[in-house]
Design an enzyme around this catalytic site. Sequence first.
Site, PDB file in Angstrom:
ATOM      1  N   HIS A   1       0.779  -1.366  -0.071  1.00  0.00           N
ATOM      2  CA  HIS A   1      -0.096   0.116   0.008  1.00  0.00           C
ATOM      3  C   HIS A   1       0.819   1.214   0.012  1.00  0.00           C
ATOM      4  O   HIS A   1       0.493   2.320   0.537  1.00  0.00           O
ATOM      5  CB  HIS A   1      -0.982   0.147   1.233  1.00  0.00           C
ATOM      6  CG  HIS A   1      -2.310  -0.925   0.978  1.00  0.00           C
ATOM      7  ND1 HIS A   1      -2.210  -2.064   0.359  1.00  0.00           N
ATOM      8  CD2 HIS A   1      -3.686  -0.620   0.794  1.00  0.00           C
ATOM      9  CE1 HIS A   1      -3.334  -2.613   0.098  1.00  0.00           C
ATOM     10  NE2 HIS A   1      -4.343  -1.568   0.405  1.00  0.00           N
TER      11      HIS A   1
ATOM     12  N   ASP B   1      -6.160   4.995   9.994  1.00  0.00           N
ATOM     13  CA  ASP B   1      -7.679   4.948   9.433  1.00  0.00           C
ATOM     14  C   ASP B   1      -8.106   3.813   8.688  1.00  0.00           C
ATOM     15  O   ASP B   1      -9.196   3.436   8.803  1.00  0.00           O
ATOM     16  CB  ASP B   1      -7.823   6.286   8.513  1.00  0.00           C
ATOM     17  CG  ASP B   1      -7.514   7.296   9.233  1.00  0.00           C
ATOM     18  OD1 ASP B   1      -7.495   7.595  10.468  1.00  0.00           O
ATOM     19  OD2 ASP B   1      -7.258   8.469   8.600  1.00  0.00           O
TER      20      ASP B   1
ATOM     21  N   GLU C   1      -9.875  13.933  14.798  1.00  0.00           N
ATOM     22  CA  GLU C   1      -9.341  14.137  13.446  1.00  0.00           C
ATOM     23  C   GLU C   1      -9.888  15.457  12.641  1.00  0.00           C
ATOM     24  O   GLU C   1     -10.897  15.909  13.400  1.00  0.00           O
ATOM     25  CB  GLU C   1      -9.411  12.879  12.627  1.00  0.00           C
ATOM     26  CG  GLU C   1      -8.518  11.701  12.754  1.00  0.00           C
ATOM     27  CD  GLU C   1      -8.308  10.802  11.626  1.00  0.00           C
ATOM     28  OE1 GLU C   1      -8.649  10.942  10.365  1.00  0.00           O
ATOM     29  OE2 GLU C   1      -7.804   9.748  11.861  1.00  0.00           O
TER      30      GLU C   1
HETATM   31  P1  FAD Z   1       4.282  -1.994   2.065  1.00  0.00           P
HETATM   32  O1  FAD Z   1       3.610  -0.984   1.219  1.00  0.00           O
HETATM   33  O2  FAD Z   1       4.231  -3.236   1.637  1.00  0.00           O
HETATM   34  O3  FAD Z   1       5.703  -1.560   2.621  1.00  0.00           O
HETATM   35  C1  FAD Z   1       5.952  -0.379   2.915  1.00  0.00           C
HETATM   36  C2  FAD Z   1       7.668  -0.237   3.306  1.00  0.00           C
HETATM   37  O4  FAD Z   1       7.775  -0.979   4.656  1.00  0.00           O
HETATM   38  C3  FAD Z   1       8.374  -0.896   2.433  1.00  0.00           C
HETATM   39  O5  FAD Z   1       9.692  -0.162   2.278  1.00  0.00           O
HETATM   40  C4  FAD Z   1       8.766  -2.107   2.871  1.00  0.00           C
HETATM   41  O6  FAD Z   1       9.900  -2.749   2.099  1.00  0.00           O
HETATM   42  C5  FAD Z   1       8.524  -2.218   4.318  1.00  0.00           C
HETATM   43  N1  FAD Z   1       8.184  -3.209   4.901  1.00  0.00           N
HETATM   44  C6  FAD Z   1       7.053  -3.818   4.836  1.00  0.00           C
HETATM   45  N2  FAD Z   1       6.815  -4.835   5.621  1.00  0.00           N
HETATM   46  C7  FAD Z   1       7.849  -5.006   6.380  1.00  0.00           C
HETATM   47  C8  FAD Z   1       8.395  -5.685   7.638  1.00  0.00           C
HETATM   48  N3  FAD Z   1       7.657  -6.656   7.903  1.00  0.00           N
HETATM   49  N4  FAD Z   1       9.573  -5.196   8.012  1.00  0.00           N
HETATM   50  C9  FAD Z   1      10.446  -4.213   7.469  1.00  0.00           C
HETATM   51  N5  FAD Z   1      10.024  -3.528   6.672  1.00  0.00           N
HETATM   52  C10 FAD Z   1       8.989  -3.769   5.881  1.00  0.00           C
HETATM   53  N6  FAD Z   1      -0.927   5.359   6.988  1.00  0.00           N
HETATM   54  C11 FAD Z   1      -1.057   5.818   8.345  1.00  0.00           C
HETATM   55  O7  FAD Z   1      -0.024   6.163   9.267  1.00  0.00           O
HETATM   56  N7  FAD Z   1      -2.253   6.074   8.653  1.00  0.00           N
HETATM   57  C12 FAD Z   1      -3.335   6.046   8.000  1.00  0.00           C
HETATM   58  O8  FAD Z   1      -4.517   6.156   8.330  1.00  0.00           O
HETATM   59  C13 FAD Z   1      -2.994   5.290   6.799  1.00  0.00           C
HETATM   60  N8  FAD Z   1      -4.022   5.121   5.541  1.00  0.00           N
HETATM   61  C14 FAD Z   1      -3.949   4.417   4.482  1.00  0.00           C
HETATM   62  C15 FAD Z   1      -4.934   4.194   3.732  1.00  0.00           C
HETATM   63  C16 FAD Z   1      -4.903   3.607   2.580  1.00  0.00           C
HETATM   64  C17 FAD Z   1      -5.888   3.304   1.717  1.00  0.00           C
HETATM   65  C18 FAD Z   1      -3.424   3.461   2.042  1.00  0.00           C
HETATM   66  C19 FAD Z   1      -3.204   2.933   0.665  1.00  0.00           C
HETATM   67  C20 FAD Z   1      -2.237   3.600   3.029  1.00  0.00           C
HETATM   68  C21 FAD Z   1      -2.487   4.157   4.249  1.00  0.00           C
HETATM   69  N9  FAD Z   1      -1.326   4.610   4.914  1.00  0.00           N
HETATM   70  C22 FAD Z   1      -1.691   5.022   6.449  1.00  0.00           C
HETATM   71  C23 FAD Z   1      -0.111   4.440   4.614  1.00  0.00           C
HETATM   72  C24 FAD Z   1       0.518   3.007   5.008  1.00  0.00           C
HETATM   73  O9  FAD Z   1       0.682   3.180   6.459  1.00  0.00           O
HETATM   74  C25 FAD Z   1       1.789   2.887   4.464  1.00  0.00           C
HETATM   75  O10 FAD Z   1       1.990   2.895   2.994  1.00  0.00           O
HETATM   76  C26 FAD Z   1       2.425   1.477   4.761  1.00  0.00           C
HETATM   77  O11 FAD Z   1       3.646   1.495   4.469  1.00  0.00           O
HETATM   78  C27 FAD Z   1       1.556   0.411   3.943  1.00  0.00           C
HETATM   79  O12 FAD Z   1       1.865  -0.900   4.719  1.00  0.00           O
HETATM   80  P2  FAD Z   1       2.083  -1.945   3.747  1.00  0.00           P
HETATM   81  O13 FAD Z   1       1.726  -3.237   4.599  1.00  0.00           O
HETATM   82  O14 FAD Z   1       1.203  -1.985   2.449  1.00  0.00           O
HETATM   83  O15 FAD Z   1       3.534  -1.810   3.613  1.00  0.00           O
END
Ligand code: FAD
Length: 515
Positions: free
Chosen positions: A89, A154, A267
């Site tokens: 994400h 969120d 918020e």
């Molecule tokens: P990924 O996108 O898969 O990875 C993000 C980064 O973390 C990459 O660099 C990856 O290599 C690294 N990573 C992933 N897993 C691990 C692990 N286990 N150990 C070490 N590194 C790792 N953020 C907020 O703070 N608050 C919100 O309310 C919020 N709402 C969101 C809503 C939506 C619809 C979206 C798309 C994003 C939102 N985000 C929010 C942002 C979100 O927190 C970040 O994009 C987060 O990185 C997404 O998590 P993911 O599991 O998809 O990580």
Amino acid sequence: MIACLERFVHENETETRAEDDNGRLCRGLELEGSIDYCSTGLASKDFGGMQGGKALALIRPAGAEDIARVVKAAWRSSNLTVAARGNGHSINGQAMTEGGLAIDMRSMDDTNSIKVGRFNNGSAYADVSGGALWGDVLERCVSVYGLAPRSWTDYLDLTVGGTLSNAGVSGQTFRFGPQTSNVSELEVVTGKGDTLVCSDTHNSELFFGVLGGLGQFGIITRARILLQTAPDMVRWIRVVYAEFDDFARDAEILVTRADGQSFDYVEGFAFVNSDDPVNGWPSVPLDPNHFFDPTRVPRSASPVLYCLEVALHYRNGDHPSTVDLVVERMLGGLRFCDGTRLEKDVRYVEFLMRVKEAEEQAKMNGIWDAPHPWLNLLVSSTDIADFDRLVFKNILKHGVGGPMLVYPMLRSKWDDRSSVVLPEREIFYLVALLRFSPPYPKGPPFEEMVAQNREIIQCCINNRFDFKLYLPHYNSELEWKRHFGNQWERFVERKACFDPMAILSPGQKIFSRNP
Ligand code: FAD
């Protein structure tokens, strides 16, 4: 010309040899999980939809040992990198690795493996996989134990490892700090392939490095999350302001009140003073039965209005009049426009899962899979009024085709030993521009929206605002240095200590793989 051709042939040969070596290394991996060379497409996509990076292989690890084996294999190669992919994400390819090994962290997730325990002082925690989705952690903790994490995002289809690598913020952050402040222990595979347990007293440099560390120092395989007793219900309220100063004053009053004297969630968002179905008045109601009455806003109001969103937890056994009384006391003295208050009572889990419904709608409309050039900023309270004047009321006066969140948090609730960098002031605002436009040509080309993001960042720089990007994305070392400021040296030292070959999370584009 011949020299050029020789170099080309030579470079190609070297590349082919490296690819052969890498293929051999991967085949030699004895994993309990699996390695997939065909379905690497998953790892070349993310929510942002603007970047692509084709991985050599997608690893589905069975546990931390598999991840350690993969990292050690990359260490033995001359050029392999490893990217943990949470739920993909990210916006700007942060979880991608071009030609490297993508680790599908979701494959390690097993909801039944979530274990709840108690510290000596009686407070509860959950041990969860780094690849677990927050939504699953919520469901399991509430349904089996009546407990829940304290600090949220969120949207909950994000992995524990993914948000802990950034911060993880929402309307509870003002009280409990970000998710990175609500974890007491991690199990991490470092860039050297060592599997270590760390906390604030044990391997503490690794612990704080990894929290908000953008995946640069280790892969989180397990996290110990602090829990609280889950409430049953939530009173969810929105009120509207015509003036930014009033909105910001009230939001800051609410987030600085003593614990127990304020709401459980605070918020806010900016929206357009028009009937635009996405950006305007219709974005305010919480329920199809609600109606936002724009005549309640003074005619003299600016093209942008503000909505404060708050929530109060309560239990089924609480008498409705007691809840009403507490709400009235907390809203008393706030300066929102009369007659703009909208509210509803929802189950706690439903409240936390509130974005899921919007996701389903967006999927039906085709805007969930379109590019999302989102921009997240943390802006100091001293500059937020100027930000409002120059950005919300000017650059963004027609909206962004989705929510424009703006709400305050407190620096003292963040641990400055973590890798996250923040504005200087105690109170700063999250500004999240969550663009949900239909794909071009129905919506604007994403390049136009990216250019607008750049204009906003430039505006902050030109006006010397005290601000940082949240979920940062930069392409040059100079920009990363500026982002980290006086924390850059510490970040580089942590990298040298825990991932000296720069194997991990290359998609962040901070360091280059050492040969
Ligand atoms: P990924 O996108 O898969 O990875 C993000 C980064 O973390 C990459 O660099 C990856 O290599 C690294 N990573 C992933 N897993 C691990 C692990 N286990 N150990 C070490 N590194 C790792 N953020 C907020 O703070 N608050 C919100 O309310 C919020 N709402 C969101 C809503 C939506 C619809 C979206 C798309 C994003 C939102 N985000 C929010 C942002 C979100 O927190 C970040 O994009 C987060 O990185 C997404 O998590 P993911 O599991 O998809 O990580």
